[in-house]
Design a protein around this motif. Sequence first.
Motif, short mmCIF file in Angstrom:
data_model
loop_
_atom_site.label_atom_id
_atom_site.label_comp_id
_atom_site.label_asym_id
_atom_site.label_seq_id
_atom_site.Cartn_x
_atom_site.Cartn_y
_atom_site.Cartn_z
N ARG A 249 6.33 20.53 2.53
CA ARG A 249 5.43 21.02 1.48
C ARG A 249 4.91 19.83 0.70
NH1 ARG A 249 8.06 24.44 -2.60
NH2 ARG A 249 9.90 23.16 -2.19
N ILE A 250 3.59 19.76 0.54
CA ILE A 250 3.00 18.68 -0.24
C ILE A 250 3.47 18.78 -1.68
CG2 ILE A 250 0.85 17.75 -1.16
CD1 ILE A 250 -0.52 18.62 1.41
N GLY A 251 4.05 17.68 -2.19
CA GLY A 251 4.51 17.65 -3.57
C GLY A 251 5.57 18.68 -3.87
N GLY A 252 6.40 19.00 -2.87
CA GLY A 252 7.41 20.04 -3.05
C GLY A 252 8.35 19.77 -4.20
N GLN A 253 8.61 18.49 -4.48
CA GLN A 253 9.54 18.16 -5.57
C GLN A 253 8.94 18.41 -6.94
OE1 GLN A 253 7.81 16.08 -3.75
NE2 GLN A 253 7.79 13.98 -4.51
N GLY B 29 -0.97 -5.75 4.37
CA GLY B 29 0.37 -5.86 3.77
C GLY B 29 1.23 -4.72 4.27
N ILE B 30 2.30 -4.43 3.55
CA ILE B 30 3.20 -3.34 3.93
C ILE B 30 2.59 -2.00 3.52
CG2 ILE B 30 5.47 -2.31 3.50
CD1 ILE B 30 6.56 -5.12 3.12
N VAL B 31 2.72 -1.01 4.38
CA VAL B 31 2.21 0.33 4.10
C VAL B 31 3.39 1.32 4.08
CG1 VAL B 31 0.72 2.22 4.86
CG2 VAL B 31 -0.01 -0.17 5.19
N LEU B 32 3.58 1.96 2.94
CA LEU B 32 4.57 3.03 2.83
C LEU B 32 3.81 4.33 2.59
CD1 LEU B 32 7.24 1.39 0.46
CD2 LEU B 32 7.17 1.37 2.95
N TYR B 33 4.28 5.41 3.19
CA TYR B 33 3.53 6.65 3.02
C TYR B 33 4.44 7.88 3.01
CZ TYR B 33 4.07 7.23 8.12
OH TYR B 33 4.59 7.37 9.40
N THR B 34 3.94 8.93 2.38
CA THR B 34 4.51 10.28 2.45
C THR B 34 3.33 11.22 2.68
OG1 THR B 34 4.38 10.45 0.03
CG2 THR B 34 6.51 9.85 0.97
N LEU B 35 3.16 11.66 3.90
CA LEU B 35 2.03 12.51 4.28
C LEU B 35 2.54 13.68 5.12
CD1 LEU B 35 -0.45 9.68 5.36
CD2 LEU B 35 -0.64 11.09 3.29
N VAL B 36 2.24 14.88 4.67
CA VAL B 36 2.70 16.07 5.39
C VAL B 36 1.79 16.39 6.58
CG1 VAL B 36 2.96 18.58 5.19
CG2 VAL B 36 3.89 17.07 3.41
N PRO C 112 -2.89 8.17 -4.43
CA PRO C 112 -2.34 9.52 -4.52
C PRO C 112 -3.33 10.58 -4.00
CG PRO C 112 -3.20 8.87 -6.64
CD PRO C 112 -3.42 7.70 -5.71
N LEU C 113 -2.81 11.76 -3.72
CA LEU C 113 -3.62 12.93 -3.36
C LEU C 113 -4.52 12.68 -2.16
CD1 LEU C 113 -4.58 14.02 -6.99
CD2 LEU C 113 -2.65 14.82 -5.60
N VAL C 114 -4.01 11.97 -1.16
CA VAL C 114 -4.77 11.73 0.08
C VAL C 114 -4.55 12.94 0.99
CG1 VAL C 114 -5.08 10.24 2.08
CG2 VAL C 114 -4.53 9.25 -0.15
N ARG C 115 -5.53 13.84 1.04
CA ARG C 115 -5.35 15.11 1.75
C ARG C 115 -6.48 15.41 2.73
NH1 ARG C 115 -3.11 18.85 -3.34
NH2 ARG C 115 -1.32 17.48 -3.83
N HIS D 111 0.85 -1.20 0.00
CA HIS D 111 0.00 0.00 0.00
C HIS D 111 0.88 1.24 0.00
CE1 HIS D 111 -3.67 -2.35 0.81
NE2 HIS D 111 -2.88 -3.10 1.55
N LEU D 112 0.66 2.13 -0.97
CA LEU D 112 1.46 3.34 -1.14
C LEU D 112 0.55 4.55 -0.99
CD1 LEU D 112 3.41 2.03 -4.27
CD2 LEU D 112 4.12 1.89 -1.88
N VAL D 113 0.67 5.24 0.14
CA VAL D 113 -0.25 6.31 0.49
C VAL D 113 0.47 7.65 0.42
CG1 VAL D 113 -1.95 7.10 2.17
CG2 VAL D 113 -1.31 4.67 2.09
N SER D 114 0.01 8.54 -0.45
CA SER D 114 0.70 9.82 -0.65
C SER D 114 -0.29 10.97 -0.74
CB SER D 114 1.53 9.76 -1.93
OG SER D 114 2.10 11.02 -2.24
N ASP D 115 0.15 12.14 -0.27
CA ASP D 115 -0.67 13.34 -0.45
C ASP D 115 -0.29 14.08 -1.73
OD1 ASP D 115 1.77 14.34 0.33
OD2 ASP D 115 1.10 14.93 2.33
N ALA D 116 0.64 13.50 -2.50
CA ALA D 116 1.01 14.06 -3.79
C ALA D 116 0.79 13.01 -4.88
CB ALA D 116 2.47 14.54 -3.76
N THR D 117 1.69 12.88 -5.83
CA THR D 117 1.47 11.96 -6.96
C THR D 117 1.75 10.51 -6.62
OG1 THR D 117 3.74 12.22 -7.77
CG2 THR D 117 2.09 13.80 -8.58
#
Length: 284
Positions: free
Chosen positions: A115-119, A67-74, A47-50, A15-21
């Motif tokens: 910053r969300i999606g700063g890159q 399963g495994i959960v990886l995330y990037t959430l600000v 994507p875009l979980v805000r 599971h890949l949980v992100s507030d960006a792409t």
Amino acid sequence: MSGEKVAQPAYFHLHLVSDATGETLINVGRAACAQYSNVLPIEHVYPLVRSMTQLERVLIEIEGNPGIVLYTLVDKEIRERLKQRCRELGVPFLSVLAPVVQLFQAYLGGEPQPRIGGQHALDATYFKRIDALNFTVMHDDGHLTEDLEQADVVLIGVSRTSKTPTSIYLANRGVKTANIPLVPNVPLPANIEKLKKPLVVGLVASPDRIVEIRQNRLLGLNAANPSASYVDREAVSEELAYSRRLCARHGWPQIDVTRRSIEETAAAIIGHLSERRRRSIVET
């Protein structure tokens, strides 16, 4: 040995949980999975979980497919809710950027400013990439050869040496790339041997590999009555020999793509480009 069972690949939910792409998570997850030759992930990308509402839908999916959960959430509240629920479900979770950010903070000091999606900011680097993509698409497969001097890299090679996908990958890195096919009995553009600014790189491969790819290409296109020389090993060997002689005569670097991925080929080209620029700075 006959009758011996071949081990089937194991599958697991990722599971890949992100507030960006989610691109960062996808790349990290796939790089980690590549270390396991007999394990394949079933990717669930969110994507875009805000908002909490969006997160709750994600948590239902995680509960149904542990399963495994990886995330990037600000957002701290969203992040803590995800962590709490993962603990309750007994599934492993990790913020893929946290260890890196902590290392940066320990070295640089000060507090990071998430910053969300700063890159993906619309900065000069972003527009450089877009400009490179436009240039590369317009200069694909020998088109618009009169302004090759504007390129950063010019790729040459016989048919099916991955010139176009390599060019697009380089363009995504901000490298303006043109590519020129080497076709038997078709002369090269007159200006290619006089180029000053671009790095010219020759792409080659083994004759067997080129023949195999060309045959598969023809099958995919349902081509009728193809040129015999196109898939003839001796003819292909001569094409490649000409390519090697041409590069050797002009001192152009050559890269054998037989066993290289597009990413590896592009990395090698960027290495040549960086070295060329470094020498230029030293000489001036």
